[in-house]
Design an enzyme around this catalytic site. Structure first.
Site, PDB file in Angstrom:
ATOM      1  N   THR A 114       0.881  -1.193  -0.053  1.00 48.32           N
ATOM      2  CA  THR A 114      -0.194   0.005  -0.057  1.00 48.32           C
ATOM      3  C   THR A 114       0.805   1.246  -0.176  1.00 48.32           C
ATOM      4  OG1 THR A 114      -0.214   0.180   2.339  1.00 48.32           O
ATOM      5  CG2 THR A 114      -1.742  -1.462   1.068  1.00 48.32           C
ATOM      6  N   GLY A 115       0.323   2.145  -0.634  1.00 43.60           N
ATOM      7  CA  GLY A 115       1.139   3.511  -0.590  1.00 43.60           C
ATOM      8  C   GLY A 115       2.258   3.172  -1.691  1.00 43.60           C
ATOM      9  N   SER A 155       4.750   6.096  -4.516  1.00 45.13           N
ATOM     10  CA  SER A 155       5.670   7.018  -4.663  1.00 45.13           C
ATOM     11  C   SER A 155       6.584   6.594  -3.222  1.00 45.13           C
ATOM     12  CB  SER A 155       5.352   8.575  -4.309  1.00 45.13           C
ATOM     13  OG  SER A 155       4.637   8.608  -3.079  1.00 45.13           O
ATOM     14  N   TYR A 204       0.687  12.004  14.707  1.00 45.84           N
ATOM     15  CA  TYR A 204       1.385  11.147  13.926  1.00 45.84           C
ATOM     16  C   TYR A 204       2.173  10.048  14.816  1.00 45.84           C
ATOM     17  CZ  TYR A 204       4.758   9.712  10.487  1.00 45.84           C
ATOM     18  OH  TYR A 204       5.428   9.128   9.700  1.00 45.84           O
ATOM     19  N   SER A 219       7.747   4.471  12.183  1.00 43.37           N
ATOM     20  CA  SER A 219       8.262   5.506  11.997  1.00 43.37           C
ATOM     21  C   SER A 219       9.029   5.701  13.265  1.00 43.37           C
ATOM     22  CB  SER A 219       7.494   6.680  11.930  1.00 43.37           C
ATOM     23  OG  SER A 219       8.380   7.871  12.173  1.00 43.37           O
TER      24      SER A 219
END
Length: 251
Positions: free
Chosen positions: A13-14, A17, A152, A139
């Site tokens: 997914t994603g 780019s 986030y 992340s």
């Protein structure tokens, strides 16, 4: 074609780019067939052309359950199974600190980064091969207290938690689940943060100043890390968080 992922079927997914596209290219180079998703049709088609072969682009939003069901319907019809999931789709997260962050911002970040990851995996369970590998893009922000990144960072901390729980839930099928936590990577995601180009540049300079290796990472470097987690090279690895951030959280 032989390779570390020879004859594997991967959903990324994603994948139109940045890190997702780099992972798709790496996986195809190693013998996989990939299904890539993205919200923007033109960008998705461009990515598929860049990959060049062994790829099916499927437009959709991971926060939309109907889009996910359509994605896996296409995968089932074309290939019948999934050997690798890379739940990578995400949006950037900089917002005013603390109470100034809006409900709309919070919902947008969690809908894509957390809800999207959860249902990307849930909707695939019936197609997952025994011995499959699931890679969740988290992340290094979930380790850090970065002003303006509360939603986030929390969304990525939830992703890290998913990996631990799913590693336990899927272990009897030999399905491994791990997270990859990039640091600052040179990708278009900051374009989704709501900052101006000048503000993005200034922010990234501040971030890089805290990276011991003195630079931003490259999407291709994250693709190599994802390949490790997806392939049999990591056959005795499950439930971990592979941090690839130039030493930012470690030194």
């Amino acid at each position: 074609m032989s390779g570390k992922l020879s004859n594997k079927i991967a959903v990324i997914t994603g994948g139109s780019s940045g890190i997702g596209l780099a992972i798709a290219k790496e996986f195809v180079a190693e013998g996989a067939y990939v299904f890539i998703t993205g919200r923007r049709a033109a960008e998705l088609e461009k990515a598929a052309k860049e990959i060049g072969r062994n790829v099916t682009p499927v437009q959709g939003d991971v926060a939309d359950l109907e889009d996910l069901e359509r994605l896996y319907g296409i995968v089932e019809r074309e290939k019948g199974r999934v050997d690798i999931i890379v739940a990578n789709a995400a949006v950037g997260g900089l917002a005013p600190p603390g109470a100034a962050a809006s409900p709309d911002h919070f919902d947008r970040v969690f809908n894509v980064n957390t809800r999207g990851v959860f249902f990307t995996v849930q909707k695939a369970v019936k197609l997952l091969s025994d011995g499959a590998s699931i890679v969740l893009t988290a992340s290094n922000a979930h380790y850090l207290g970065i002003p303006g990144f509360a939603p986030y960072s929390a969304s990525k901390a939830a992703v890290r938690s998913f990996a631990r729980t799913w590693a336990a839930e899927f272990k009897d099928r030999g399905i491994r689940v791990n997270t990859l936590s990039p640091g600052p990577i040179d990708t278009p995601i900051m374009g989704t943060s709501g900052l101006t180009p000048d503000e993005v540049e200034k922010f990234m300079q501040q971030i890089v100043a805290n990276v011991p290796l003195g630079r931003m990472g490259r999407p291709e470097e994250m693709a190599k890390a994802a390949l490790f987690l997806a392939s049999s090279d990591s056959s005795f690895v499950t439930g971990i968080d592979l941090v690839a951030d130039g030493g930012m959280t470690q030194i």
